[in-house]
Design an enzyme around this catalytic site. Structure first.
Site, short mmCIF file in Angstrom:
data_model
loop_
_atom_site.label_atom_id
_atom_site.label_comp_id
_atom_site.label_asym_id
_atom_site.label_seq_id
_atom_site.Cartn_x
_atom_site.Cartn_y
_atom_site.Cartn_z
N HIS A 262 0.92 -1.12 -0.14
CA HIS A 262 0.01 0.07 0.02
C HIS A 262 0.93 1.34 0.01
O HIS A 262 1.91 1.11 0.69
CB HIS A 262 -0.76 0.08 1.10
CG HIS A 262 -1.99 1.08 1.29
ND1 HIS A 262 -1.98 2.34 1.23
CD2 HIS A 262 -3.27 0.63 0.88
CE1 HIS A 262 -3.07 2.89 1.02
NE2 HIS A 262 -3.93 1.90 0.87
N ASP A 316 -8.09 -5.25 -0.05
CA ASP A 316 -8.55 -6.12 -0.89
C ASP A 316 -8.39 -7.49 -1.06
O ASP A 316 -8.81 -8.17 -1.88
CB ASP A 316 -7.89 -5.74 -2.47
CG ASP A 316 -8.63 -4.32 -2.94
OD1 ASP A 316 -9.95 -4.11 -2.78
OD2 ASP A 316 -8.19 -3.44 -3.71
N1 ACO Z 1 4.22 -7.86 -3.96
C1 ACO Z 1 5.47 -7.97 -3.91
N2 ACO Z 1 6.34 -6.76 -3.96
C2 ACO Z 1 5.74 -5.48 -3.69
C3 ACO Z 1 4.38 -5.60 -3.68
C4 ACO Z 1 3.43 -6.70 -3.92
N3 ACO Z 1 2.23 -6.57 -3.71
N4 ACO Z 1 3.91 -4.09 -3.38
C5 ACO Z 1 5.19 -3.53 -3.34
N5 ACO Z 1 6.21 -4.46 -3.72
C6 ACO Z 1 7.50 -4.13 -3.66
C7 ACO Z 1 7.94 -3.42 -5.08
O1 ACO Z 1 8.43 -4.50 -5.85
C8 ACO Z 1 8.97 -2.45 -4.55
O2 ACO Z 1 10.18 -3.17 -4.48
P1 ACO Z 1 11.64 -2.55 -4.92
O3 ACO Z 1 11.96 -1.49 -3.97
O4 ACO Z 1 12.61 -3.64 -4.95
O5 ACO Z 1 11.64 -2.20 -6.37
C9 ACO Z 1 8.57 -2.11 -3.04
O6 ACO Z 1 7.80 -2.93 -2.87
C10 ACO Z 1 7.92 -0.63 -3.25
O7 ACO Z 1 6.84 -0.86 -4.39
P2 ACO Z 1 6.51 0.44 -4.77
O8 ACO Z 1 5.53 0.18 -6.10
O9 ACO Z 1 7.16 1.52 -5.12
O10 ACO Z 1 5.46 1.16 -3.73
P3 ACO Z 1 3.95 2.01 -4.02
O11 ACO Z 1 3.89 2.53 -2.68
O12 ACO Z 1 4.08 2.74 -5.21
O13 ACO Z 1 3.14 0.73 -4.35
C11 ACO Z 1 1.12 -0.52 -4.56
C12 ACO Z 1 1.76 0.44 -3.61
C13 ACO Z 1 0.95 0.08 -6.06
C14 ACO Z 1 -0.31 -0.75 -3.97
C15 ACO Z 1 1.86 -1.95 -4.64
O14 ACO Z 1 1.92 -2.03 -3.33
C16 ACO Z 1 1.07 -2.66 -5.52
O15 ACO Z 1 1.28 -2.82 -6.66
N6 ACO Z 1 0.28 -3.72 -4.66
C17 ACO Z 1 -0.38 -4.78 -5.60
C18 ACO Z 1 -1.73 -4.25 -5.79
C19 ACO Z 1 -2.50 -4.04 -4.96
O16 ACO Z 1 -2.85 -4.81 -3.98
N7 ACO Z 1 -3.45 -2.73 -4.90
C20 ACO Z 1 -4.23 -2.61 -4.05
C21 ACO Z 1 -3.68 -1.41 -3.27
S1 ACO Z 1 -4.96 -1.05 -1.87
C22 ACO Z 1 -6.22 -0.08 -2.45
O17 ACO Z 1 -5.94 0.53 -3.47
C23 ACO Z 1 -7.41 -0.15 -1.82
#
Ligand code: ACO
Length: 379
Positions: A262, A316
């Site tokens: 998140h 979610d």
């Molecule tokens: N699985 C594995 N690794 C993850 C995940 C995940 N679900 N989420 C983040 N990471 C890792 C990334 O790969 C990244 O790693 P790195 O630094 O080695 O490259 C690090 O964590 C940071 O990720 P970012 O994308 O920069 O973090 P951000 O804050 O932008 O991401 C997001 C938030 C988009 C929700 C992300 O966690 C994601 O894509 N999750 C999966 C989709 C999801 O569940 N979305 C629902 C969100 S809740 C909502 O909207 C109600």
């Protein structure tokens, strides 16, 4: 000459753009308040109708206020026949695209659509909240070759959604499950979809335009689409023993496991707890505990090491398993999120209108400069 590189805030991460009284999130400890009230109290003790009042008016209602709001919602659930015709015409589109189309279409039938006073916006927010489930369910029935089911004035908001979807009076337990789900999705600060709504509001555009724009922003898998993706993943995994191998492969390919992570929470999303308990109970009740077991295996074993990096389950993660067990088609999972969020989007817009400033950030240009224009025949 190119300007010096300014400090960028890509993704507007950790940028505070305004004050708010709508909701408070402390992502480090997983705390969420709507208008000062803890989400755990609200999920356990409140109803969606009460939350609609709280989010839009800032206070919990007394009996008379709640009765009035509930009556208004019940009186405003019907959608015009013309909107059913539009839904019919665009029925092959994704339910979120249909919801967005129908919501902006409703402006044509709302006498207050251009009135941006706070009072009119609250009334419009209530009407949009009331009508949104009617749109989503009418679309699903039309695309399934069935007649839309008219709203039932004897049922509450959650009950009506289920009734109009399945054409059956739902049992109290299922209504309560849906009600909690709507409560948990009602408001969440300036997430991507609320930000989209606020950008529209900041131009003094109308509430119908802002809220339908928010539906578009919610559609993506990085935001509202995760519940559907989690369920798809669970179906692919098939049984708990396969979970580890499946997830490891994805993670080794640097793919994400949906339902984790998140932008704001670096601890468990406090909303997840309520859906986890309900997913487990529903799975046991329906004699189908497999989905919950798969999800538990993912969160407790495979993804446990990611907690050190602040990656925990989000709202979610368990939602999809509940909807699936209730027999709801997977492409309606995101619209359900939207149905819960209409009051939050509206409250965010109302705040924006009250103390308005045009939302207009800047981009730093890094392309070529001062190129010579070459006539087309000479290129
Ligand atoms: N699985 C594995 N690794 C993850 C995940 C995940 N679900 N989420 C983040 N990471 C890792 C990334 O790969 C990244 O790693 P790195 O630094 O080695 O490259 C690090 O964590 C940071 O990720 P970012 O994308 O920069 O973090 P951000 O804050 O932008 O991401 C997001 C938030 C988009 C929700 C992300 O966690 C994601 O894509 N999750 C999966 C989709 C999801 O569940 N979305 C629902 C969100 S809740 C909502 O909207 C109600």
């Amino acid at each position: 000459m190119m300007a010096d590189q300014p400090e960028l805030h890509r993704g507007l991460m950790n940028v505070y753009m305004d004050n708010t009284e709508s909701s408070f999130i402390d992502g480090d400890i997983g705390k969420l308040l709507y208008r000062g009230y803890d989400i755990h109290d609200l999920a356990e003790k409140s109803t969606f109708e009460e939350i609609v009042y709280l989010v839009l008016y800032g206070e919990l209602p007394n009996h008379a206020q709640l009765e009035e709001l509930d009556g208004y919602l019940r009186a405003n659930r019907r959608i015009p026949d013309e909107i059913i015709t539009v839904i019919d015409a665009v029925q092959s589109a994704h339910p979120m695209d249909v919801l967005q189309t129908a919501m902006i279409g409703l402006a044509a039938f709302d006498e207050e659509s251009e009135d941006n006073s706070k009072e009119a916006n609250i009334r419009k927010a209530l009407r949009l909240t009331a009508k949104a489930p009617t749109i989503v369910t009418a679309h699903h029935r039309v695309r399934s070759g069935l007649e839309p089911v008219a709203p039932n004035p004897d049922l509450n908001h959650a009950g009506n959604f289920l009734f109009m979807l399945f054409n059956e009076i739902p049992d109290d337990e299922t209504v309560s499950l849906m009600d909690v789900d709507f409560i948990l999705h009602a408001e969440h600060g300036v997430n991507a979809s609320s930000f989209a709504a606020r950008v529209s509001a900041s131009t003094n555009s109308t509430l119908h335009a802002a809220v339908s724009g928010a539906v578009g922003a919610l559609k993506g898998p990085a935001h509202g689409g995760a519940a559907e993706e989690v369920m798809k993943m669970s179906i692919e995994i098939g049984n708990p023993e396969n979970a580890e191998e499946y997830a490891r492969k994805k993670l080794d390919n640097r793919e994400r496991i949906m339902g984790f992570g998140h932008r704001v929470y670096r601890a468990e999303d406090p909303r997840a707890r309520h859906l986890r308990e309900r997913s487990q109970a529903l799975g046991e009740k329906r004699g189908d505990p497999r989905w919950f077991q798969i999800l538990t295996h993912l969160s407790e074993d495979v993804m446990a090491p990611y907690r050190d990096r602040g990656i925990y389950v989000n709202v979610d993660f368990y939602a999809g398993s509940i909807y699936h067990l209730l027999g709801i088609p997977s492409d309606l999972f995101i619209p359900i999120f939207a149905l819960g969020r209409v009051p939050g989007w509206s409250a965010q817009c109302i705040e924006q209108y009250e103390n308005n400033i045009l939302l207009r950030p800047r981009l730093h240009y890094v392309g070529p400069m001062d190129r010579e224009y070459v006539p087309i025949d000479e290129r």
